[in-house]
Design a protein around this motif. Structure first.
Motif, PDB file in Angstrom:
ATOM      1  N   ALA A   3       0.855  -1.114   0.025  1.00 24.44           N
ATOM      2  CA  ALA A   3      -0.001  -0.026   0.050  1.00 24.44           C
ATOM      3  C   ALA A   3       0.911   1.214   0.036  1.00 24.44           C
ATOM      4  O   ALA A   3       2.045   1.058   0.426  1.00 24.44           O
ATOM      5  N   GLY A   4       0.256   2.284  -0.280  1.00 27.19           N
ATOM      6  CA  GLY A   4       1.137   3.662  -0.528  1.00 27.19           C
ATOM      7  C   GLY A   4       0.183   4.867  -0.085  1.00 27.19           C
ATOM      8  O   GLY A   4      -0.903   4.881  -0.473  1.00 27.19           O
ATOM      9  N   VAL A   5       0.789   5.724   0.773  1.00 28.85           N
ATOM     10  CA  VAL A   5       0.127   7.076   1.152  1.00 28.85           C
ATOM     11  C   VAL A   5       1.294   8.305   0.921  1.00 28.85           C
ATOM     12  O   VAL A   5       2.325   8.012   1.033  1.00 28.85           O
ATOM     13  N   ILE A  30      -3.920   2.844  -2.522  1.00 29.38           N
ATOM     14  CA  ILE A  30      -3.421   4.340  -2.708  1.00 29.38           C
ATOM     15  C   ILE A  30      -4.246   5.273  -2.013  1.00 29.38           C
ATOM     16  O   ILE A  30      -5.275   5.438  -2.114  1.00 29.38           O
ATOM     17  N   ALA A  31      -3.463   6.186  -1.177  1.00 29.69           N
ATOM     18  CA  ALA A  31      -4.199   7.159  -0.458  1.00 29.69           C
ATOM     19  C   ALA A  31      -3.300   8.367  -0.780  1.00 29.69           C
ATOM     20  O   ALA A  31      -2.128   8.572  -0.969  1.00 29.69           O
ATOM     21  N   LEU A  32      -3.955   9.320  -1.261  1.00 25.18           N
ATOM     22  CA  LEU A  32      -3.264  10.905  -1.497  1.00 25.18           C
ATOM     23  C   LEU A  32      -3.981  11.578  -0.293  1.00 25.18           C
ATOM     24  O   LEU A  32      -5.095  11.887  -0.177  1.00 25.18           O
ATOM     25  N   VAL A  33      -2.871  12.364   0.221  1.00 27.83           N
ATOM     26  CA  VAL A  33      -3.368  13.157   1.428  1.00 27.83           C
ATOM     27  C   VAL A  33      -3.030  14.712   1.059  1.00 27.83           C
ATOM     28  O   VAL A  33      -1.703  14.879   0.651  1.00 27.83           O
ATOM     29  N   GLN A  34      -3.919  15.449   1.295  1.00 30.31           N
ATOM     30  CA  GLN A  34      -3.687  16.747   0.561  1.00 30.31           C
ATOM     31  C   GLN A  34      -4.206  17.955   1.753  1.00 30.31           C
ATOM     32  O   GLN A  34      -5.338  17.784   1.866  1.00 30.31           O
ATOM     33  N   GLY A  35      -3.504  19.171   1.716  1.00 31.07           N
ATOM     34  CA  GLY A  35      -3.802  20.223   2.543  1.00 31.07           C
ATOM     35  C   GLY A  35      -4.601  20.973   1.367  1.00 31.07           C
ATOM     36  O   GLY A  35      -3.948  20.906   0.182  1.00 31.07           O
ATOM     37  N   THR A  94      -2.461  14.705  12.539  1.00 33.10           N
ATOM     38  CA  THR A  94      -3.745  14.540  11.542  1.00 33.10           C
ATOM     39  C   THR A  94      -3.054  13.717  10.258  1.00 33.10           C
ATOM     40  O   THR A  94      -3.847  12.584  10.219  1.00 33.10           O
ATOM     41  N   ILE A  95      -2.237  14.217   9.673  1.00 28.81           N
ATOM     42  CA  ILE A  95      -1.563  13.493   8.669  1.00 28.81           C
ATOM     43  C   ILE A  95      -1.055  12.106   8.729  1.00 28.81           C
ATOM     44  O   ILE A  95      -1.216  11.237   8.163  1.00 28.81           O
ATOM     45  N   ALA A  96      -0.167  12.049   9.955  1.00 28.41           N
ATOM     46  CA  ALA A  96       0.384  10.973  10.394  1.00 28.41           C
ATOM     47  C   ALA A  96      -0.526   9.788  10.755  1.00 28.41           C
ATOM     48  O   ALA A  96      -0.501   8.618  10.395  1.00 28.41           O
ATOM     49  N   ARG A  97      -1.543  10.320  11.454  1.00 28.87           N
ATOM     50  CA  ARG A  97      -2.798   9.231  12.139  1.00 28.87           C
ATOM     51  C   ARG A  97      -3.376   8.935  10.877  1.00 28.87           C
ATOM     52  O   ARG A  97      -3.446   7.503  10.899  1.00 28.87           O
TER      53      ARG A  97
END
Length: 169
Positions: A3-5, A30-35, A94-97
């Motif tokens: 998996a990838g984030v 796959i997760a994209l995390v975005q501000g 939040t990003i880490a969790r």
């Protein structure tokens, strides 16, 4: 890779035009995390990249108030034109969790983490907005219908074979 984030990235960075590729992720989650205040990696381009990810499960996790440097120990006043409205330590946590929960849920098959990321977590966490897709689970009636059709087909084939055997003897 299981998996990838990825935080604050997309396939449009450094590219002003042209189509984005379909991402053949070969069933790798796959997760994209975005501000949403990211002035370096435009959130709309990240959304477009997310749409191109072919195979679920996938998630697009938005951190309202975070900019491109929301994951670092301090903001970059030179490279990032947008100031964050979410405190740096809250953004980092939040990003880490959410990254860890996505990885636990998908790579480690942790059902609680998976349910939190894909079903309930964004309603419980005011610091995120989540768009996600999981693999569809066939409904019971669909499975029973397919099994029924398979039995009918096999029965018909067996009957036809028996008729052929009788004719040839």
């Amino acid at each position: 890779m299981k998996a990838g984030v990825f935080y604050g990235t997309n396939f449009r960075i450094g590219q002003s035009s042209g189509g984005l590729p379909i991402i053949d992720n070969d069933d790798i989650p796959i997760a994209l995390v975005q501000g949403n205040r990211d002035g370096v990696a435009n959130p709309a381009n990240a959304q477009e990249t997310y749409a191109g990810i072919q195979d679920p499960p996938k998630a697009f996790i938005t951190i309202p108030g975070a900019n491109h440097y929301g994951i670092t120990n301090e903001d970059n006043l030179i490279r990032e034109p947008n100031r964050p409205t979410l405190e740096q330590d809250v953004a980092i946590e939040t990003i880490a969790r959410w990254s860890a929960l996505f990885l636990r849920g998908t790579a480690l098959k942790d059902k609680g983490a998976f349910d939190y990321v894909f079903n309930s977590g964004d309603a419980l966490d005011p610091n995120v907005s989540v768009e996600s897709v999981t693999k569809p689970i066939p409904e019971y009636t669909s499975v029973v219908s397919l099994l029924g059709l398979g039995v009918i087909g096999a029965s018909s084939l067996l009957t036809n074979m028996q008729k052929l055997v009788k004719k040839s003897t």
